[in-house]
Design a protein around this motif. Structure first.
Motif, PDB file in Angstrom:
ATOM      1  N   PHE A 102       0.835  -1.214   0.000  1.00 17.07           N
ATOM      2  CA  PHE A 102       0.000   0.000   0.000  1.00 17.07           C
ATOM      3  C   PHE A 102       0.863   1.254   0.000  1.00 17.07           C
ATOM      4  O   PHE A 102       2.031   1.224   0.392  1.00 17.07           O
ATOM      5  N   ARG A 103       0.246   2.353  -0.437  1.00 17.89           N
ATOM      6  CA  ARG A 103       0.936   3.641  -0.464  1.00 17.89           C
ATOM      7  C   ARG A 103       0.059   4.695   0.185  1.00 17.89           C
ATOM      8  O   ARG A 103      -1.148   4.537   0.259  1.00 17.89           O
ATOM      9  N   GLU A 104       0.717   5.799   0.508  1.00 19.53           N
ATOM     10  CA  GLU A 104      -0.013   6.943   1.021  1.00 19.53           C
ATOM     11  C   GLU A 104      -1.048   7.364  -0.022  1.00 19.53           C
ATOM     12  O   GLU A 104      -0.728   7.414  -1.210  1.00 19.53           O
ATOM     13  N   GLY A 105      -2.274   7.620   0.418  1.00 18.33           N
ATOM     14  CA  GLY A 105      -3.330   8.006  -0.513  1.00 18.33           C
ATOM     15  C   GLY A 105      -4.288   6.862  -0.823  1.00 18.33           C
ATOM     16  O   GLY A 105      -5.362   7.085  -1.356  1.00 18.33           O
ATOM     17  N   ASP A 106      -3.918   5.629  -0.461  1.00 25.19           N
ATOM     18  CA  ASP A 106      -4.789   4.486  -0.756  1.00 25.19           C
ATOM     19  C   ASP A 106      -6.074   4.501   0.078  1.00 25.19           C
ATOM     20  O   ASP A 106      -7.115   4.023  -0.381  1.00 25.19           O
ATOM     21  N   PHE A 107      -5.992   5.007   1.304  1.00 23.09           N
ATOM     22  CA  PHE A 107      -7.175   5.073   2.178  1.00 23.09           C
ATOM     23  C   PHE A 107      -7.263   6.476   2.776  1.00 23.09           C
ATOM     24  O   PHE A 107      -6.867   6.715   3.911  1.00 23.09           O
ATOM     25  N   PRO A 108      -7.791   7.433   1.966  1.00 24.54           N
ATOM     26  CA  PRO A 108      -7.733   8.847   2.363  1.00 24.54           C
ATOM     27  C   PRO A 108      -8.460   9.166   3.680  1.00 24.54           C
ATOM     28  O   PRO A 108      -7.984  10.006   4.439  1.00 24.54           O
ATOM     29  N   ILE A 109      -9.590   8.519   3.954  1.00 20.90           N
ATOM     30  CA  ILE A 109     -10.313   8.855   5.189  1.00 20.90           C
ATOM     31  C   ILE A 109      -9.496   8.385   6.398  1.00 20.90           C
ATOM     32  O   ILE A 109      -9.276   9.113   7.365  1.00 20.90           O
ATOM     33  N   THR A 110      -9.017   7.144   6.298  1.00 16.35           N
ATOM     34  CA  THR A 110      -8.172   6.584   7.348  1.00 16.35           C
ATOM     35  C   THR A 110      -6.951   7.467   7.593  1.00 16.35           C
ATOM     36  O   THR A 110      -6.583   7.750   8.740  1.00 16.35           O
ATOM     37  N   GLU A 111      -6.333   7.923   6.507  1.00 17.24           N
ATOM     38  CA  GLU A 111      -5.109   8.716   6.636  1.00 17.24           C
ATOM     39  C   GLU A 111      -5.400  10.107   7.207  1.00 17.24           C
ATOM     40  O   GLU A 111      -4.626  10.627   8.011  1.00 17.24           O
ATOM     41  N   THR A 112      -6.536  10.700   6.811  1.00 15.66           N
ATOM     42  CA  THR A 112      -6.902  12.004   7.386  1.00 15.66           C
ATOM     43  C   THR A 112      -7.123  11.860   8.887  1.00 15.66           C
ATOM     44  O   THR A 112      -6.675  12.700   9.675  1.00 15.66           O
ATOM     45  N   LEU A 113      -7.804  10.788   9.280  1.00 16.81           N
ATOM     46  CA  LEU A 113      -8.024  10.576  10.719  1.00 16.81           C
ATOM     47  C   LEU A 113      -6.683  10.463  11.447  1.00 16.81           C
ATOM     48  O   LEU A 113      -6.504  11.052  12.514  1.00 16.81           O
ATOM     49  N   ALA A 114      -5.763   9.704  10.886  1.00 16.61           N
ATOM     50  CA  ALA A 114      -4.455   9.530  11.538  1.00 16.61           C
ATOM     51  C   ALA A 114      -3.772  10.878  11.744  1.00 16.61           C
ATOM     52  O   ALA A 114      -3.017  11.061  12.703  1.00 16.61           O
ATOM     53  N   ASN A 115      -4.060  11.843  10.855  1.00 12.30           N
ATOM     54  CA  ASN A 115      -3.437  13.170  10.973  1.00 12.30           C
ATOM     55  C   ASN A 115      -4.200  14.123  11.882  1.00 12.30           C
ATOM     56  O   ASN A 115      -3.680  15.169  12.250  1.00 12.30           O
ATOM     57  N   GLU A 116      -5.443  13.781  12.236  1.00  9.94           N
ATOM     58  CA  GLU A 116      -6.264  14.749  12.980  1.00  9.94           C
ATOM     59  C   GLU A 116      -6.726  14.295  14.357  1.00  9.94           C
ATOM     60  O   GLU A 116      -7.081  15.112  15.194  1.00  9.94           O
ATOM     61  N   VAL A 117      -6.755  12.984  14.618  1.00  6.87           N
ATOM     62  CA  VAL A 117      -7.358  12.528  15.880  1.00  6.87           C
ATOM     63  C   VAL A 117      -6.457  12.806  17.086  1.00  6.87           C
ATOM     64  O   VAL A 117      -5.236  12.798  16.982  1.00  6.87           O
ATOM     65  N   LEU A 118      -7.106  13.043  18.217  1.00  6.39           N
ATOM     66  CA  LEU A 118      -6.378  13.258  19.465  1.00  6.39           C
ATOM     67  C   LEU A 118      -7.255  12.805  20.639  1.00  6.39           C
ATOM     68  O   LEU A 118      -8.407  13.213  20.752  1.00  6.39           O
ATOM     69  N   SER A 119      -6.689  11.942  21.473  1.00  2.86           N
ATOM     70  CA  SER A 119      -7.423  11.463  22.649  1.00  2.86           C
ATOM     71  C   SER A 119      -7.096  12.355  23.837  1.00  2.86           C
ATOM     72  O   SER A 119      -5.928  12.556  24.166  1.00  2.86           O
ATOM     73  N   ILE A 120      -8.142  12.883  24.447  1.00  7.83           N
ATOM     74  CA  ILE A 120      -7.945  13.785  25.593  1.00  7.83           C
ATOM     75  C   ILE A 120      -8.145  12.990  26.894  1.00  7.83           C
ATOM     76  O   ILE A 120      -8.678  11.887  26.858  1.00  7.83           O
ATOM     77  N   PRO A 121      -7.704  13.512  28.029  1.00  8.23           N
ATOM     78  CA  PRO A 121      -7.760  12.725  29.280  1.00  8.23           C
ATOM     79  C   PRO A 121      -9.157  12.170  29.576  1.00  8.23           C
ATOM     80  O   PRO A 121     -10.160  12.889  29.472  1.00  8.23           O
ATOM     81  N   MET A 122      -9.196  10.899  29.911  1.00  4.69           N
ATOM     82  CA  MET A 122     -10.466  10.193  30.167  1.00  4.69           C
ATOM     83  C   MET A 122     -10.135   8.952  30.980  1.00  4.69           C
ATOM     84  O   MET A 122      -9.462   8.058  30.480  1.00  4.69           O
TER      85      MET A 122
END
Ligand SMILES: *Cc1c(COP(=O)(O)O)cnc(C)c1O
Length: 363
Positions: A324-344
């Motif tokens: 696989f290459r970058e761009g193959d799963f754009p939604i997955t890759e965008t999430l990897a760049n934007e998600v953040l878990s806050i204290p819980m």
């Protein structure tokens, strides 16, 4: 105020006396592997999920790879799984020589049921549903697809202990539900641990054989198994925590509800709740396009955060052989760049929650 993303010590102090008494009881019993704590835990956890059988194992990863092993899925077979999962879900498939077929997630960060059918081939043997972050996936369309194409259904419930879809617990929709009791999970041990639940007596029986060197009767080995036993100490401590599971889940859900109601910031996307599903908030995951700055800003205020997960499995070095290459799963890759878990975490004080909410709102 210094706030860490998770505080496992708090979870211990909530029931300190009970944990300490149970630990001493097991230590003094003289029986440490596959004894009455494990069998009692297996009964109690099966009852908790509503499944007929539970088999204790050494970890969540073992639960996953042994699930596919017991189902006879391996070389030449394909297993459908969401792209944005923890890499252990994928390893559970590839350890057996089977091929993971990735599907993009929906708006709830779970496998998108509308994108599964196009990936089904003659080689597809199973769907692995991961109830990511603690929210139950949209099970109805997935269960129908499994029926229509005669596919096995395995659930990765490492993050979803107690989460339900239309009143039914995750882990009980298909052939096997796989659980982890790693200390940070919603039902955490004080070391490694895992289990599977199933309604199929033969699967439970085979799993017990596989976890103990492939033997049902001592020194009579039927298959090449492994050593994957939940130990007595962890099982005993898990029984203590399980007896408080409803209040522990309610506590996390109350923190989640506060975050949803009180976090207001245009730069941040809050998690969405699926109709009919419950969320047990293993993680409270927000999204931010300017994530690096948000992390730095929160660090300055001594609020710790974690990214779950920065590199999706299809781009991991370990899986370069899949091609696989970058761009193959754009939604997955965008999430990897934007998600953040806050204290819980269980035992998070109101002051700590206030501090996190105020800081994020002021970003
Ligand atoms: C933690 C986790 C696992 C692995 O569990 P271990 O007990 O650490 O082996 C698998 N899948 C998911 C989604 C997890 O979060």
């Amino acid at each position: 105020m210094k706030i860490m993303p998770n505080r496992m010590d708090r979870g211990f102090f909530q029931y300190q006396d009970e944990f300490e008494n149970k630990a001493l009881e097991v230590l003094r019993s003289g029986w440490y592997v596959l004894g009455k704590e494990v069998s009692s835990f297996e009964e109690e956890f099966a009852a908790y999920t509503g499944a007929k059988y539970c088999v204790g194992l050494a970890s969540g990863l073992d639960a996953l790879w042994l699930a596919f092993r017991v189902l006879g899925i391996g070389e030449g077979d394909e297993v459908i799984v969401q792209g944005n999962t923890y890499i252990a879900s994928v390893m559970g498939i590839t350890i057996n020589g089977a091929t993971p077929i990735f599907v993009e997630p929906d708006d709830y960060y779970q496998i998108d049921p509308a994108k599964i059918e196009e990936k089904i081939t003659d080689k597809t043997k199973a769907i692995l549903v991961v109830h990511l972050y603690g929210q139950a996936s949209n099970m109805e369309p997935i269960v129908s697809l499994c029926k229509k194409y005669h596919l096995r259904l395995v659930e990765d419930c490492a993050q979803s202990h107690g989460a339900c879809y239309r009143g039914q617990m995750t882990g009980t929709f298909g052939d096997i539900g796989c659980f982890s009791f790693y200390p940070s999970k919603n039902l955490g041990a004080f070391g490694d641990g895992g289990a599977i639940v199933t309604n199929d007596e033969n699967i439970a029986k085979d799993m017990k054989i596989y976890r103990n060197y492939g033997s049902e009767k001592r020194y009579y080995n039927k298959v090449v198994g492994t050593n994957s036993r939940l130990d007595e100490l962890q099982a005993g401590l898990l029984r203590v925590r399980l007896s408080h599971m409803d209040e522990l889940t309610a506590e996390k859900q109350a923190i989640g509800a506060r975050y949803l109601a009180e976090l207001h910031n245009d730069k941040i996307t809050l998690p969405k709740l699926l109709d009919g599903a419950t969320h047990v908030y293993h993680q409270f995951v927000i999204r931010c396009k300017d994530r690096d700055r948000l992390i730095a800003y929160l660090n300055e205020k001594e609020i710790g955060t974690i990214i779950h997960y920065p590199i999706p499995p299809h781009l991991a070095e370990a899986y370069r052989y899949l091609g696989f290459r970058e761009g193959d799963f754009p939604i997955t890759e965008t999430l990897a760049n934007e998600v953040l878990s806050i204290p819980m975490y269980n035992g998070m004080t109101k002051e700590e929650q206030d501090y996190v909410i105020d800081a994020i709102n002021a970003f």
